[in-house]
Design a protein around this motif. Structure first.
Motif, PDB file in Angstrom:
ATOM      1  N   GLU A  56       0.853  -1.175   0.000  1.00 37.87           N
ATOM      2  CA  GLU A  56       0.000   0.000   0.000  1.00 37.87           C
ATOM      3  C   GLU A  56       0.890   1.226   0.000  1.00 37.87           C
ATOM      4  N   LYS A  57       0.605   2.169  -0.887  1.00 35.73           N
ATOM      5  CA  LYS A  57       1.439   3.370  -0.958  1.00 35.73           C
ATOM      6  C   LYS A  57       0.534   4.538  -1.311  1.00 35.73           C
ATOM      7  N   ASP A  58       0.557   5.563  -0.517  1.00 37.49           N
ATOM      8  CA  ASP A  58      -0.253   6.766  -0.744  1.00 37.49           C
ATOM      9  C   ASP A  58      -1.732   6.427  -0.937  1.00 37.49           C
ATOM     10  N   GLY A  59      -2.180   5.382  -0.276  1.00 39.73           N
ATOM     11  CA  GLY A  59      -3.592   5.028  -0.386  1.00 39.73           C
ATOM     12  C   GLY A  59      -3.938   4.188  -1.588  1.00 39.73           C
ATOM     13  N   PHE A  60      -2.953   3.952  -2.465  1.00 37.17           N
ATOM     14  CA  PHE A  60      -3.226   3.136  -3.642  1.00 37.17           C
ATOM     15  C   PHE A  60      -2.602   1.758  -3.498  1.00 37.17           C
ATOM     16  N   LEU A  61      -3.161   0.818  -4.235  1.00 42.94           N
ATOM     17  CA  LEU A  61      -2.683  -0.555  -4.182  1.00 42.94           C
ATOM     18  C   LEU A  61      -1.570  -0.748  -5.212  1.00 42.94           C
ATOM     19  N   TYR A  62      -0.473  -1.342  -4.769  1.00 42.64           N
ATOM     20  CA  TYR A  62       0.627  -1.672  -5.664  1.00 42.64           C
ATOM     21  C   TYR A  62       0.745  -3.193  -5.713  1.00 42.64           C
ATOM     22  N   LEU A  63       0.882  -3.729  -6.925  1.00 39.63           N
ATOM     23  CA  LEU A  63       0.968  -5.183  -7.050  1.00 39.63           C
ATOM     24  C   LEU A  63       2.310  -5.597  -7.635  1.00 39.63           C
ATOM     25  N   GLY A  64       2.826  -6.721  -7.137  1.00 39.86           N
ATOM     26  CA  GLY A  64       4.080  -7.263  -7.652  1.00 39.86           C
ATOM     27  C   GLY A  64       3.824  -8.309  -8.711  1.00 39.86           C
ATOM     28  N   LYS A  65       4.725  -9.268  -8.785  1.00 38.77           N
ATOM     29  CA  LYS A  65       4.623 -10.300  -9.796  1.00 38.77           C
ATOM     30  C   LYS A  65       3.855 -11.483  -9.203  1.00 38.77           C
ATOM     31  N   ALA A  66       2.878 -11.982  -9.935  1.00 37.38           N
ATOM     32  CA  ALA A  66       2.054 -13.073  -9.416  1.00 37.38           C
ATOM     33  C   ALA A  66       2.901 -14.303  -9.120  1.00 37.38           C
ATOM     34  N   GLU A  67       2.639 -14.913  -7.968  1.00 35.70           N
ATOM     35  CA  GLU A  67       3.402 -16.082  -7.574  1.00 35.70           C
ATOM     36  C   GLU A  67       2.475 -17.275  -7.375  1.00 35.70           C
ATOM     37  N   PRO A  68       2.914 -18.446  -7.827  1.00 37.07           N
ATOM     38  CA  PRO A  68       2.097 -19.639  -7.586  1.00 37.07           C
ATOM     39  C   PRO A  68       2.073 -19.965  -6.099  1.00 37.07           C
ATOM     40  N   ARG A  69       0.977 -20.516  -5.663  1.00 34.03           N
ATOM     41  CA  ARG A  69       0.878 -20.865  -4.257  1.00 34.03           C
ATOM     42  C   ARG A  69       1.490 -22.216  -4.001  1.00 34.03           C
ATOM     43  N   LYS A  70       2.069 -22.389  -2.854  1.00 32.30           N
ATOM     44  CA  LYS A  70       2.733 -23.651  -2.536  1.00 32.30           C
ATOM     45  C   LYS A  70       1.714 -24.782  -2.343  1.00 32.30           C
ATOM     46  N   GLU A  71       0.767 -24.531  -1.459  1.00 26.04           N
ATOM     47  CA  GLU A  71      -0.171 -25.618  -1.134  1.00 26.04           C
ATOM     48  C   GLU A  71      -1.150 -25.859  -2.290  1.00 26.04           C
ATOM     49  N   ALA A  72      -1.568 -27.107  -2.425  1.00 24.83           N
ATOM     50  CA  ALA A  72      -2.442 -27.415  -3.543  1.00 24.83           C
ATOM     51  C   ALA A  72      -3.889 -27.288  -3.123  1.00 24.83           C
TER      52      ALA A  72
END
Lengths: 168, 154
Positions: free
Chosen positions: A152-168
């Motif tokens: 979260e930065k200045d009230g806006f949402l910042y997204l990174g690189k999508a990551e696969p989840r470990k658990e199935a």
């Protein structure tokens, strides 16, 4: 000045060691640099991209957030648009899910299937995921939806690189 | 799936899931209509790649079928039928053509695939986010065409 005279033999061996040392260092330094390079490299996943979504506006109902960034593909720079499904879970924590179906890569929609309005639905092969992104057994997808790390930065949402989840 | 080696490879390994071909139709002309033809090509390119993004796992986006606007329309139709036969032989069940050339409207029943005609919108004045919104809303309206077709034979 010391009293001991430096013999010709000593002088030569000192200079040779010195020069040899420099040459060895010249060879080894790049090797060491290459070896530790992956450690020094900035984490690619650390790049967070600004989205137009205000954090305060995120509710428990998943909403579609589009964001775009420049991607260089060989010598062609293009604008890539990605989408995330963002909502708050029961604990009030923000969850940002990738809409890319883990089966063959279609785009899933939340509530896309009338019979399952609180699930993610893939129109291609009728794959389904529950709200938290877990794949519904018996439908084609074999893994849960990827998750975007967020900031979260200045009230806006910042997204990174999508990551696969470990658990199935 | 796009027409690039990695994705074609995915297609070959998951053939049973991918049963739809999307073929954009480009018309090419020179002179006064040259710009119009380029606008249409840009629009169709963006729209078809957006559709491909939505339905990656079930659609193969073919390279565009390109023809000269002044060509004899029977000949163009024959060429397209030739494409169609080849694609159908390759285990595709559904074919969609995406075009903004109005002449195809009268030939809808002459091919077995579905011709989707969308009037082209000049995009040059728009900035990227406007373009995206525009294409996105257009594509949304077309999504149902695909899902309906798939549901017919479900």
């Amino acid at each position: 000045m010391s009293k001991e005279r430096v013999s010709r033999r000593q002088f030569l061996s000192y200079t040779l060691t010195g020069v040899g040392g420099f040459m060895a260092a010249g060879m080894l330094m790049p090797m060491v640099r290459f070896a530790v390079d992956p450690v020094l490299k900035a984490d690619a996943g650390g790049d967070f991209i600004a989205t137009p979504q205000k954090v305060a506006d995120i509710t428990e109902e998943p909403i579609r957030v589009d964001f775009s960034y420049k991607q260089k593909d060989a010598w062609y720079e293009s604008e890539v648009t990605e989408t995330a499904w963002v909502y708050r879970d029961e604990a009030g924590k923000i969850v940002a899910l990738s809409p890319v179906c883990k089966h063959l890569g279609c785009t899933v929609n939340f509530g896309g299937d009338k019979e399952h309005p609180d699930q993610f639905f893939c129109p291609c092969h009728y794959g389904r995921y529950t709200k938290d992104g877990t794949n519904v057994p018996g439908t084609p997808p074999l893994a849960p939806l990827d998750v975007y790390p967020y900031k979260e930065k200045d009230g806006f949402l910042y997204l990174g690189k999508a990551e696969p989840r470990k658990e199935a | 799936m796009k027409w690039i080696p990695q994705e074609v490879e995915t297609y070959l390994s998951a053939k049973e899931y991918v049963d739809t071909a999307l073929v954009p139709l480009y018309f090419v002309s020179t002179g006064a209509e040259m710009k119009q033809s380029a606008e249409a090509a840009e629009f169709i390119t963006l729209l078809s790649s957006h559709l491909e993004r939505q339905f990656t796992g079930r659609i193969v986006l073919f390279p565009p079928f390109t023809y000269l606007i002044n060509d004899d329309s029977e000949k163009v139709l024959d060429d397209l039928k030739n494409w169609e036969n080849t694609i159908l032989k390759a285990e595709f069940k559904h074919i969609f053509y995406l075009t903004s050339d109005i002449n195809w409207r009268t030939k809808e029943d002459k091919v077995s695939g579905s011709i989707i005609w969308v009037p082209s919108i000049p995009l040059e004045q728009m900035n990227d986010s406007q373009k995206l919104k525009m294409i996105d809303s257009q594509a949304k309206q077309l999504l149902a065409l695909f899902t309906n077709k798939w549901n017919e034979k479900r």
